[in-house]
Design an enzyme around this catalytic site. Structure first.
Site, PDB file in Angstrom:
ATOM      1  N   LYS A  74       7.666  -4.473   0.359  1.00 26.69           N
ATOM      2  CA  LYS A  74       9.115  -4.587   0.137  1.00 26.69           C
ATOM      3  C   LYS A  74       9.890  -3.449   0.794  1.00 26.69           C
ATOM      4  O   LYS A  74      10.888  -3.676   1.482  1.00 26.69           O
ATOM      5  CB  LYS A  74       9.386  -4.650  -1.370  1.00 26.69           C
ATOM      6  CG  LYS A  74      10.836  -4.841  -1.755  1.00 26.69           C
ATOM      7  CD  LYS A  74      10.980  -5.372  -3.161  1.00 26.69           C
ATOM      8  CE  LYS A  74      10.009  -4.781  -4.152  1.00 26.69           C
ATOM      9  NZ  LYS A  74      10.060  -3.328  -4.297  1.00 26.69           N
ATOM     10  N   THR A  76       8.811  -1.496   3.217  1.00 23.03           N
ATOM     11  CA  THR A  76       8.601  -1.635   4.657  1.00 23.03           C
ATOM     12  C   THR A  76       9.574  -2.648   5.245  1.00 23.03           C
ATOM     13  O   THR A  76      10.171  -2.425   6.308  1.00 23.03           O
ATOM     14  CB  THR A  76       7.143  -2.074   4.927  1.00 23.03           C
ATOM     15  OG1 THR A  76       6.258  -1.182   4.260  1.00 23.03           O
ATOM     16  CG2 THR A  76       6.830  -2.083   6.408  1.00 23.03           C
ATOM     17  N   ARG A  97      14.979   4.065  -3.125  1.00 21.62           N
ATOM     18  CA  ARG A  97      14.696   4.993  -4.221  1.00 21.62           C
ATOM     19  C   ARG A  97      13.751   6.088  -3.745  1.00 21.62           C
ATOM     20  O   ARG A  97      13.041   5.921  -2.760  1.00 21.62           O
ATOM     21  CB  ARG A  97      14.051   4.243  -5.399  1.00 21.62           C
ATOM     22  CG  ARG A  97      14.970   3.255  -6.082  1.00 21.62           C
ATOM     23  CD  ARG A  97      14.213   2.416  -7.106  1.00 21.62           C
ATOM     24  NE  ARG A  97      13.198   1.603  -6.457  1.00 21.62           N
ATOM     25  CZ  ARG A  97      12.148   1.098  -7.067  1.00 21.62           C
ATOM     26  NH1 ARG A  97      11.952   1.334  -8.350  1.00 21.62           N
ATOM     27  NH2 ARG A  97      11.279   0.354  -6.416  1.00 21.62           N
ATOM     28  N   LYS A 108      -0.737   3.532  -6.495  1.00 24.02           N
ATOM     29  CA  LYS A 108       0.128   2.861  -5.532  1.00 24.02           C
ATOM     30  C   LYS A 108       0.187   3.579  -4.188  1.00 24.02           C
ATOM     31  O   LYS A 108       0.360   2.972  -3.144  1.00 24.02           O
ATOM     32  CB  LYS A 108       1.549   2.753  -6.123  1.00 24.02           C
ATOM     33  CG  LYS A 108       2.538   1.945  -5.293  1.00 24.02           C
ATOM     34  CD  LYS A 108       3.841   1.777  -6.054  1.00 24.02           C
ATOM     35  CE  LYS A 108       4.839   0.933  -5.282  1.00 24.02           C
ATOM     36  NZ  LYS A 108       5.418   1.636  -4.142  1.00 24.02           N
ATOM     37  N   ALA A 276      11.001  -0.217 -11.936  1.00 23.67           N
ATOM     38  CA  ALA A 276      11.594  -1.482 -12.355  1.00 23.67           C
ATOM     39  C   ALA A 276      10.842  -2.142 -13.497  1.00 23.67           C
ATOM     40  O   ALA A 276      11.371  -3.028 -14.153  1.00 23.67           O
ATOM     41  CB  ALA A 276      11.674  -2.446 -11.180  1.00 23.67           C
ATOM     42  N   PHE A 304       9.619  -3.949  -7.584  1.00 26.01           N
ATOM     43  CA  PHE A 304       8.689  -5.018  -7.975  1.00 26.01           C
ATOM     44  C   PHE A 304       9.251  -6.399  -7.649  1.00 26.01           C
ATOM     45  O   PHE A 304      10.028  -6.563  -6.713  1.00 26.01           O
ATOM     46  CB  PHE A 304       8.290  -4.878  -9.440  1.00 26.01           C
ATOM     47  CG  PHE A 304       7.502  -3.624  -9.730  1.00 26.01           C
ATOM     48  CD1 PHE A 304       6.365  -3.318  -9.007  1.00 26.01           C
ATOM     49  CD2 PHE A 304       7.911  -2.732 -10.706  1.00 26.01           C
ATOM     50  CE1 PHE A 304       5.638  -2.146  -9.249  1.00 26.01           C
ATOM     51  CE2 PHE A 304       7.196  -1.567 -10.963  1.00 26.01           C
ATOM     52  CZ  PHE A 304       6.055  -1.275 -10.236  1.00 26.01           C
ATOM     53  N   PHE A 384       0.506 -10.228   8.299  1.00 30.38           N
ATOM     54  CA  PHE A 384      -0.777  -9.533   8.432  1.00 30.38           C
ATOM     55  C   PHE A 384      -1.576 -10.229   9.529  1.00 30.38           C
ATOM     56  O   PHE A 384      -1.447 -11.445   9.741  1.00 30.38           O
ATOM     57  CB  PHE A 384      -1.572  -9.573   7.118  1.00 30.38           C
ATOM     58  CG  PHE A 384      -1.171  -8.525   6.120  1.00 30.38           C
ATOM     59  CD1 PHE A 384      -2.042  -7.506   5.766  1.00 30.38           C
ATOM     60  CD2 PHE A 384       0.086  -8.545   5.540  1.00 30.38           C
ATOM     61  CE1 PHE A 384      -1.677  -6.532   4.841  1.00 30.38           C
ATOM     62  CE2 PHE A 384       0.465  -7.583   4.617  1.00 30.38           C
ATOM     63  CZ  PHE A 384      -0.415  -6.574   4.265  1.00 30.38           C
ATOM     64  N   TRP A 412       5.907  -4.048  10.617  1.00 33.39           N
ATOM     65  CA  TRP A 412       4.867  -3.040  10.419  1.00 33.39           C
ATOM     66  C   TRP A 412       4.266  -2.656  11.778  1.00 33.39           C
ATOM     67  O   TRP A 412       4.049  -1.481  12.054  1.00 33.39           O
ATOM     68  CB  TRP A 412       3.772  -3.576   9.488  1.00 33.39           C
ATOM     69  CG  TRP A 412       2.770  -2.532   9.080  1.00 33.39           C
ATOM     70  CD1 TRP A 412       2.824  -1.711   7.997  1.00 33.39           C
ATOM     71  CD2 TRP A 412       1.566  -2.183   9.785  1.00 33.39           C
ATOM     72  NE1 TRP A 412       1.723  -0.867   7.970  1.00 33.39           N
ATOM     73  CE2 TRP A 412       0.946  -1.138   9.063  1.00 33.39           C
ATOM     74  CE3 TRP A 412       0.952  -2.650  10.951  1.00 33.39           C
ATOM     75  CZ2 TRP A 412      -0.258  -0.563   9.464  1.00 33.39           C
ATOM     76  CZ3 TRP A 412      -0.243  -2.072  11.364  1.00 33.39           C
ATOM     77  CH2 TRP A 412      -0.842  -1.029  10.601  1.00 33.39           C
TER      78      TRP A 412
END
Length: 559
Positions: A74, A76, A97, A108, A276, A304, A384, A412
């Site tokens: 998210k 990224t 954030r 994480k 969140a 999230f 991916f 990415w």
């Protein structure tokens, strides 16, 4: 085949510009940048005040499906979209954030994007940054110390030590501190009582910093914090023990948004960091509203999945700050969709179109939920290398059946080049004027009915349940004038239900509310559901085991 660089290697090789040049892109004079080194700075309150008459840009929310161990990307995607909008000629910036040390050293990892869609300096942002979290921790614990000190020196306010509601915090995952007994050791150490720690991102001080409009509003909200109750159950406030002024002093610099840059040298505000799942999951109102005065497009994220982050962004942040989002992006990966379709993590590399089709139910639920708020949505498939054409087409076909569009994004690997199509679609949605935003429930709705509304309309559960004590507490707060506050649901992020293992799109489940907390300063009620913890623990093999300084003095293992 060349080895794929890690996120930290890519970030370390970044060609950063002096932060004054980044500020100049937004029209911020250097005298209004308060630099922290060469590549990050805070924005002065005077400058923020000076741009309040500027026209607002368009606000774009980035949210996601329910997270899985396979990852969604998210942040990224938020960074990639911001860069993509700049690439197609729009004046855009991102608002994110600040990461917490807890998950950074826990399960994480970092939270500054990834690959070629990152914000930098990545190491600083993920570690101590500009000290905002430390200031929040200190201000919170100053209030804790002043409460116990007041009780020790005679307790003039007659605080019932059994009803002290204010816990302590630290910015680390530490399950041993969830429940403690403090003031042991005899008369000179005070009166023993049960207490506990939450993680800093769950602190009401964090929420207040992120929802306050300026320093005066910050101090007022700090004074509104309920620290506990007397024997007659009347509330005692932070201002009653004269803590609000000193807390505001500790938070004076932390209140200013932090300016950094993306790998492509586009501006980003990184400020505030409530989780969140246990808090309201959005960056600061000051950062977002200031960005809207400086850019034509502001891309922000909510934590999230959309059931938590987006719901709180809409029902708490937008409601309180008067924000009207123009469009939303729902991030998904083929891998995460397959996990929602029942595939185990070790088997995600193999093509499985049937599992994709099954897992799309989770994505569909989030599309429906975002549309409930009157905000048009587009799906970003975070690509991916293992994704197959058949799997991608299955997602695109499903999303079309939901009246939306899914776009493959390769930020990415390619940076802004990989988000041009998404950026163009977001502009089309935002410029269409189709957004008719409104929160899910009215201010006047009773508190437990607000909880039930979220359970039924967002989680698709049958009902929320709670003990009589919880319902009575909500009723008492309504009688005390807090009934118009929104609700912040503290719930597992992994499922629409309170069972983290129940993936997909479950229906008719019951959501147990085990505890409610009044955040009077922040301006919401926290409903703690299921087994969610406001102080996480570390996993069996925490990320911290792999983080170290190499022989050259560089950080390794941070991702």
């Amino acid at each position: 085949m060349a080895a794929v660089k890690s996120d930290i290697e890519i970030a370390r090789a970044a060609s950063k510009k002096p932060i004054q040049e980044i500020g100049a892109k937004l029209g911020i004079p250097s005298e209004h940048l308060l630099p922290y080194g060469h590549d990050k700075a805070k924005i002065s309150a005077e400058f923020i005040s000076s741009v309040q008459n500027n026209e607002d840009g368009k606000l774009i929310l980035v949210t996601a499906i329910n997270p899985t161990p396979a990852g969604e990307g998210k942040t990224t995607t938020t960074v990639g979209l911001g860069d993509g909008l700049n690439r197609i000629g729009k004046k855009a910036m991102v608002c994110l954030r600040e990461p917490s040390l807890g998950p950074c050293f826990g399960v994480k990892g970092g939270a500054a994007g990834g690959g070629y869609a990152q914000i930098v300096p990545m190491e600083d942002i993920n570690l101590h940054f500009t000290g905002d979290f430390h200031a929040i921790t200190s201000a919170h614990n100053l209030l804790s110390a002043m409460i116990d000190n007041h009780i020790y020196w005679g307790n003039a306010l007659e605080i019932d030590t059994r009803r002290v509601a204010w816990r302590r915090v630290m910015d680390m995952n530490d399950r041993a501190l969830r429940q403690i007994v403090c003031s042991l050791g005899g008369v000179t150490n005070g009166f023993p009582r049960e207490a506990g720690f939450d993680i800093t991102v769950a602190s009401e001080v964090m929420a207040i910093l992120c929802l306050a409009s300026d320093l005066k509003d910050l101090e007022r909200r700090l004074g509104d914090i309920i620290i506990g109750y007397r024997r007659d159950k009347s509330a005692v406030y932070a201002r009653d023990i004269k803590a609000d002024g000193a807390m505001a002093v500790l938070l004076k610099d932390a209140m200013a948004p932090n300016l950094v840059q993306t790998l492509e040298n586009n501006p980003a505000f990184v400020h505030g960091g409530p989780f969140a799942n246990i808090a309201h999951g959005c960056n600061s109102v000051v950062a977002t509203t200031t960005a809207l005065k400086l850019a034509d497009y502001v891309v922000t994220e909510a934590g999230f999945g959309a059931d938590l982050g987006a719901e709180k962004f809409f029902d708490i942040k937008c409601r309180k700050a008067g924000l009207k989002p123009a469009a939303a992006v729902i991030v998904a990966t083929i891998r995460a969709i397959k996990m929602n379709g029942g595939v185990k993590k070790d088997d995600l590399g193999a093509e499985n179109v049937a599992a994709v089709k099954k897992g799309c139910a989770n994505l569909g639920r989030h599309i429906e939920n975002v549309k409930q708020f009157g905000v048009p949505a587009v799906v970003a498939i975070n690509h991916f290398i293992s994704d197959t054409d058949a799997e991608i087409e299955a997602v695109k076909a499903y999303v079309r059946s939901m009246g939306a569009e899914a776009i493959v994004c390769m930020h990415w690997a390619k940076g802004s080049e990989g988000t041009v199509e998404l950026a163009e679609r977001v502009v089309a949605l935002a410029e269409s004027g189709s957004a008719q935003f409104s929160p899910l429930y009215a201010d006047e709705m009773p508190l437990f009915e607000k909880i039930n509304t979220i359970v039924r309309r967002v989680y698709r559960g049958s009902e929320a349940i709670a003990d009589k004590a919880v319902r009575d507490q909500l009723h008492q707060w309504e009688q005390a004038g807090y009934g118009n506050l929104p609700v912040c649901m503290a719930k597992t992020q992994y499922s629409f239900s309170t069972d983290p293992n129940l993936r997909g799109a479950p229906v008719d489940h019951v959501v147990p509310v085990r505890e409610v907390r009044l955040a009077a300063g922040a301006g919401f009620i926290v409903a703690i559901c299921g087994e969610i913890m406001t102080m996480p623990g570390l996993p069996k093999q925490p990320s911290s085991e792999k983080i170290f300084l190499n022989d050259a003095g560089y950080i390794e293992g941070l991702f």
